[in-house]
Each structure stands twice: as C-alpha cells, then as structure tokens.
Design a protein around this motif. Sequence first.
Motif, mmCIF file in Angstrom:
data_model
loop_
_atom_site.group_PDB
_atom_site.id
_atom_site.type_symbol
_atom_site.label_atom_id
_atom_site.label_comp_id
_atom_site.label_asym_id
_atom_site.label_seq_id
_atom_site.Cartn_x
_atom_site.Cartn_y
_atom_site.Cartn_z
ATOM 1 N N PHE A 1 1.368 60.741 -93.295
ATOM 2 C CA PHE A 1 0.975 59.278 -93.885
ATOM 3 C C PHE A 1 -0.385 59.113 -93.965
ATOM 4 O O PHE A 1 -1.368 59.567 -93.338
ATOM 5 N N GLN A 2 -0.686 58.231 -95.056
ATOM 6 C CA GLN A 2 -2.240 57.955 -95.221
ATOM 7 C C GLN A 2 -2.797 57.277 -94.001
ATOM 8 O O GLN A 2 -4.055 57.515 -93.964
ATOM 9 N N VAL A 3 -2.297 56.360 -93.038
ATOM 10 C CA VAL A 3 -2.749 56.198 -91.833
ATOM 11 C C VAL A 3 -2.892 57.099 -90.820
ATOM 12 O O VAL A 3 -3.915 56.680 -90.060
ATOM 13 N N ASN A 4 -2.623 58.272 -91.053
ATOM 14 C CA ASN A 4 -2.714 59.185 -89.885
ATOM 15 C C ASN A 4 -4.013 60.065 -90.090
ATOM 16 O O ASN A 4 -3.999 61.133 -90.539
ATOM 17 N N LYS A 5 -5.137 59.459 -90.001
ATOM 18 C CA LYS A 5 -6.516 60.178 -90.255
ATOM 19 C C LYS A 5 -6.776 61.175 -89.361
ATOM 20 O O LYS A 5 -7.296 62.203 -89.816
ATOM 21 N N PRO A 6 -6.200 61.330 -88.266
ATOM 22 C CA PRO A 6 -6.463 62.407 -87.101
ATOM 23 C C PRO A 6 -5.655 63.476 -87.905
ATOM 24 O O PRO A 6 -6.425 64.739 -87.749
ATOM 25 N N ALA A 7 -4.509 63.488 -88.569
ATOM 26 C CA ALA A 7 -3.743 64.437 -89.264
ATOM 27 C C ALA A 7 -4.658 64.971 -90.490
ATOM 28 O O ALA A 7 -4.692 66.126 -90.539
ATOM 29 N N HIS A 8 -5.202 64.053 -91.329
ATOM 30 C CA HIS A 8 -6.107 64.290 -92.390
ATOM 31 C C HIS A 8 -7.035 65.245 -91.839
ATOM 32 O O HIS A 8 -7.399 66.552 -92.462
ATOM 33 N N ARG A 9 -7.998 65.044 -90.642
ATOM 34 C CA ARG A 9 -8.814 66.037 -90.431
ATOM 35 C C ARG A 9 -8.351 67.201 -90.015
ATOM 36 O O ARG A 9 -9.015 68.227 -90.054
ATOM 37 N N PHE A 10 -7.122 67.254 -89.250
ATOM 38 C CA PHE A 10 -6.883 68.385 -88.780
ATOM 39 C C PHE A 10 -6.417 69.411 -89.854
ATOM 40 O O PHE A 10 -6.731 70.660 -89.967
ATOM 41 N N TYR A 11 -5.741 69.158 -90.773
ATOM 42 C CA TYR A 11 -5.316 69.814 -91.940
ATOM 43 C C TYR A 11 -6.230 70.227 -92.657
ATOM 44 O O TYR A 11 -6.465 71.351 -93.488
ATOM 45 N N GLU A 12 -7.335 69.438 -93.068
ATOM 46 C CA GLU A 12 -8.453 69.637 -93.675
ATOM 47 C C GLU A 12 -9.171 70.866 -93.224
ATOM 48 O O GLU A 12 -9.798 71.759 -93.745
ATOM 49 N N ARG A 13 -9.571 70.794 -91.899
ATOM 50 C CA ARG A 13 -10.237 71.812 -91.017
ATOM 51 C C ARG A 13 -9.312 73.212 -91.208
ATOM 52 O O ARG A 13 -10.058 74.089 -91.099
ATOM 53 N N HIS A 14 -8.308 73.002 -91.151
ATOM 54 C CA HIS A 14 -7.348 74.294 -91.635
ATOM 55 C C HIS A 14 -7.313 74.683 -93.151
ATOM 56 O O HIS A 14 -6.485 75.496 -93.369
ATOM 57 N N GLY A 15 -8.072 74.216 -93.964
ATOM 58 C CA GLY A 15 -8.110 74.590 -95.231
ATOM 59 C C GLY A 15 -7.480 73.927 -96.264
ATOM 60 O O GLY A 15 -7.056 74.219 -97.611
ATOM 61 N N PHE A 16 -6.494 72.897 -95.795
ATOM 62 C CA PHE A 16 -5.649 72.140 -96.667
ATOM 63 C C PHE A 16 -6.380 71.128 -97.535
ATOM 64 O O PHE A 16 -7.389 70.650 -96.895
#
Length: 154
Positions: free
Chosen positions: A115-130
């Motif tokens: 979900f767009q509101v889940n900013k912690p998930a965005h940071r997590f996945y981006e840190r893993h190359g997503f």
Amino acid sequence: MSAGAGPEVVLRRAAGPDASAVADVWLRSYTAALPTVVRAHTDDEVRDYFREVVVPSRETWVAEAGGGVVGMMVLAGDLLSQLYLDPDWRGRGIGDRFVALAKERSPGGLTLWTFQVNKPAHRFYERHGFVAVESTDGSDNEEREPDVRYEWRP
C-alpha cells in the motif's frame, strides 16, 4: 547463542497445523502496520482463508522462535504475495532473511504489491533492491487502497 540474543529464529515451510498461528501473525502485523487501511475481511474470514487456501495450497513460509510463529511469507511463483512479522519481532533481521529466501526461490526476479501508505515497507523493499514500477488508485484491490507494485531484478 550469545547471552541476550533471544531465541533462535528458524525459517521453514508452513504445514497445516501452522495456519492459525500464521493468520494471527498476519492480523497482528496488519493492525499495527496499516491502522488506516480498512480490511476487506473479518478476523474469522482471514483465519479461514489461511487454513483453507493459503497454507495448504501456496508456498507459505514461517519464522519460528521460542516454539511460536513470529513471521510469515507467501510466494506464488515470482510474486512475493505476503510478508508479515509479529510487531514485537520487527527489526531483528527476519524480514531480511525472508527476502533473501524469496530471491533464492525466484532467482529470475520478484514482484510485490504494497500500500502507498506503508512507507516503512517501501523503505524496506527499496533497501533490498526493489524498484517501484507502478502506482494505482486502489480500484483493483479489495481494500480500495492506493498501492504500489515493486520489482526486483537480479
């Protein structure tokens, strides 16, 4: 195990008897991480879905520690369809281990939605190359919540 490290965390495939604990982790995590997102299903419907569909027919993994399930991940081919951790177990590297396992199971690449509101998930996945490749208004998901599709390519 060093003093104060806590119980060892083991990742393993889920089995039928794990379904209730898997659903409970999902419910606790969703409630904690997504307080503004209206769930499309009741707690009982979620439990039934994990017992009848997810655990028996999907590639479901659990993180187990101290005799209980503290995290869960579901893969469907190259789709990382779910990754949820018990709120008390976040920040301990379990999510990192799940993502490494998902990449190992799908070495050609992965896709996922969050979900767009889940900013912690965005940071997590981006840190893993997503990388975010698509954003939607949420009209195609049950929650009607704007979301983002991420991809990882090796």
